[in-house]
Write a protein that holds these residues in place. Structure first.
Motif, short mmCIF file in Angstrom:
data_model
loop_
_atom_site.label_atom_id
_atom_site.label_comp_id
_atom_site.label_asym_id
_atom_site.label_seq_id
_atom_site.Cartn_x
_atom_site.Cartn_y
_atom_site.Cartn_z
N ALA A 140 -4.85 15.49 4.75
CA ALA A 140 -3.48 14.76 5.09
C ALA A 140 -3.56 13.48 5.52
N GLY A 141 -4.60 13.13 6.45
CA GLY A 141 -4.63 11.77 7.15
C GLY A 141 -5.61 10.77 6.65
N TYR A 142 -6.69 11.10 5.99
CA TYR A 142 -7.74 10.22 5.65
C TYR A 142 -7.14 9.13 4.59
N ARG A 143 -7.33 7.85 5.09
CA ARG A 143 -7.17 6.59 4.50
C ARG A 143 -8.50 5.87 3.82
N GLN A 150 -11.48 8.34 11.27
CA GLN A 150 -10.51 8.85 10.26
C GLN A 150 -10.71 10.44 10.66
N PRO A 151 -9.76 11.25 10.20
CA PRO A 151 -9.82 12.58 10.46
C PRO A 151 -10.81 13.25 9.66
N LEU A 152 -11.98 14.23 10.13
CA LEU A 152 -13.10 14.81 9.58
C LEU A 152 -12.91 16.09 9.82
N GLU A 200 -17.37 4.53 4.91
CA GLU A 200 -16.39 5.73 4.73
C GLU A 200 -17.02 6.91 5.60
N PRO A 201 -16.30 7.23 6.91
CA PRO A 201 -16.59 8.25 7.77
C PRO A 201 -16.86 9.60 6.86
N ASP A 202 -16.10 9.80 5.88
CA ASP A 202 -16.14 11.26 5.39
C ASP A 202 -17.52 11.42 4.49
N ARG A 203 -18.04 10.37 4.21
CA ARG A 203 -19.58 10.51 3.77
C ARG A 203 -20.47 11.00 4.55
#
Length: 217
Positions: A140-143, A150-152, A200-203
């Motif tokens: 919902a919140g990752y941009r 960022q939300p993870l 990118e924090p999700d990486r």
């Protein structure tokens, strides 16, 4: 959708989801229309569902159902557990309230933490703990492309692989506090500055989940 489009660059492969089985096991109307029709769901598909949620095309309950289906994957108990969460009479209201701040084009850290805290407390749904509601917050919140915290996703696998400098999350397998999640997000945002993560924090999260993360030597 072609298989090559089911996962974003660097992301784990798509997982198998039977949409008819999920729709039949959830409360009436809880399954999002036209989701998982190929039987394969990758992160890109769930992000597309999140965009539909932000535009009002799907409800918060339908969005959560899609995220949880991706999260549970092929586990046979996934639909049953998701049904127990979403059949709560206040599920729609709680999700709407907790996720409201994530419809914006940019989401500041303070808003992310407020959403997390609400899902832990005032908007809590029985059976929906941090390991799965952080999946909802992530989509919902990752941009992408905006950098910063960022939300993870934070689950037991990720937590177990975090280094001490990422905060206290590694000491627990569930029930992480809002402050512990914050410390993890800040650490991941810093790690995202490494060339292999492209900002990118999700990486970073995915590297942890797959066991590929290594400290800088």
């Amino acid at each position: 959708m072609h298989m090559s489009n089911l996962a974003l660059s660097g992301k784990p492969k798509a997982i198998t989801v039977d949409p008819s089985r999920w729709a039949a096991r959830l409360p009436s109307g809880a399954w999002p229309d036209e989701f998982a029709l190929s039987g394969q769901v990758g992160r890109a598909d769930v992000f597309a569902l999140a965009r539909r949620w932000r535009s009002g095309e799907v409800t918060s309950v339908q969005f959560a159902a899609g995220v949880l289906a991706w999260g549970y994957g092929i586990r046979g108990y996934g639909p049953h557990r998701t049904n127990k969460i979403l059949r709560h009479e206040q599920a729609a209201d709680h999700l709407d309230v907790a996720l409201a701040g994530l419809r914006a084009d940019l989401v500041p850290l303070a808003t992310l933490l407020e959403c997390y805290e609400q899902l832990r407390t005032t908007a809590k749904l029985k059976g929906l703990g941090p390991a799965f509601f952080t999946k909802i917050l992530y989509f919902a919140g990752y941009r992408r492309g905006h950098g910063g915290p960022q939300p993870l996703i934070l689950d037991s696998v990720v937590a177990a692989r975090l280094p001490p400098e990422a905060g206290a999350a590694r000491r627990f397998r569930s029930g992480w506090s809002t402050g512990t999640w914050r410390d993890y997000l800040l650490w991941a945002a810093e790690q995202a500055g490494r060339a292999e993560y492209g900002g990118e924090p999700d990486r970073v999260e995915m590297a942890l989940f797959t066991g590929c993360w290594r400290p800088v030597s």
